[in-house]
Design a protein around this motif. Sequence first.
Motif, mmCIF file in Angstrom:
data_model
loop_
_atom_site.group_PDB
_atom_site.id
_atom_site.type_symbol
_atom_site.label_atom_id
_atom_site.label_comp_id
_atom_site.label_asym_id
_atom_site.label_seq_id
_atom_site.Cartn_x
_atom_site.Cartn_y
_atom_site.Cartn_z
ATOM 1 N N ALA A 87 0.846 -1.156 -0.203
ATOM 2 C CA ALA A 87 0.131 -0.112 0.099
ATOM 3 C C ALA A 87 1.065 1.229 -0.112
ATOM 4 N N ILE A 88 2.209 1.178 0.321
ATOM 5 C CA ILE A 88 2.984 2.295 0.346
ATOM 6 C C ILE A 88 3.409 2.197 -0.995
ATOM 7 N N LYS A 89 3.160 3.526 -1.619
ATOM 8 C CA LYS A 89 3.352 3.687 -2.853
ATOM 9 C C LYS A 89 4.907 4.359 -3.212
ATOM 10 N N ASP A 90 5.559 5.194 -2.388
ATOM 11 C CA ASP A 90 6.783 5.597 -2.615
ATOM 12 C C ASP A 90 7.738 5.307 -1.459
ATOM 13 N N ALA A 91 7.710 3.891 -1.224
ATOM 14 C CA ALA A 91 8.759 3.338 -0.318
ATOM 15 C C ALA A 91 10.096 3.334 -0.896
ATOM 16 N N THR A 92 11.218 3.733 0.005
ATOM 17 C CA THR A 92 12.576 3.561 -0.659
ATOM 18 C C THR A 92 13.033 2.078 -0.410
ATOM 19 N N PRO A 93 13.884 1.734 -1.330
ATOM 20 C CA PRO A 93 14.303 0.339 -1.295
ATOM 21 C C PRO A 93 14.860 -0.373 0.260
ATOM 22 N N GLU A 94 15.422 0.599 0.893
ATOM 23 C CA GLU A 94 15.679 0.248 2.382
ATOM 24 C C GLU A 94 14.543 -0.005 3.223
ATOM 25 N N GLN A 95 13.167 0.629 2.895
ATOM 26 C CA GLN A 95 11.883 0.390 3.942
ATOM 27 C C GLN A 95 11.460 -0.940 3.269
ATOM 28 N N ILE A 96 11.298 -1.168 1.874
ATOM 29 C CA ILE A 96 11.119 -2.367 1.300
ATOM 30 C C ILE A 96 11.560 -3.390 1.841
ATOM 31 N N ARG A 97 12.841 -3.452 1.776
ATOM 32 C CA ARG A 97 13.828 -4.519 2.552
ATOM 33 C C ARG A 97 13.422 -4.805 4.034
ATOM 34 N N GLU A 98 13.319 -3.690 4.675
ATOM 35 C CA GLU A 98 13.037 -3.792 6.235
ATOM 36 C C GLU A 98 11.575 -4.557 6.394
#
Length: 175
Positions: A87-98
Amino acid sequence: MAEPPPAAPAEAPSATDNAEVQELQGQLAELQARNAELSEQFLRAQADVQNTRRRADEEMSKARKFAIEGFAESLLPVADSLEAGLAIKDATPEQIREGAEATLRQLKSALERNKVIEISPPVGTRFDPHQHQAISAVPVDGGQEPNTIVSVLQKGYLIAERVLRPALVTVAASK
């Protein structure tokens, strides 16, 4: 031909004969009553057995139908986490990995709670055909013993101590 002698006149039953007949009739009535009682007990026992069998069949049916309920319930938070992450559209790669790492921890925890245990043998472990599937055998330098694991290509899993999927491994070849 000689004729049979004439039948003796019938004697009137004596008092002792009447008493014996009455006693035997009493015993007969008592035995008939006992037979009726035992027949009723047998029919009741047979009905109890049928009811018990029917209840056991219903319970088995319910157990089969809902056996996976607990497992599915423990996976719902994993699905919720994945949906929240998407649902998070503009997540950073670090946030996606976490988020992916946290979701993987949730998934592993849910699997362990449901007795699904990972098979990931360390390098050098003796090959076990009951838990491992050898994909290839490779020559190794450095003194590793034959029939020991060189690498794990895919983890395996046990469910309640039964192999669900063997670990795919590469083993050291015999010299």
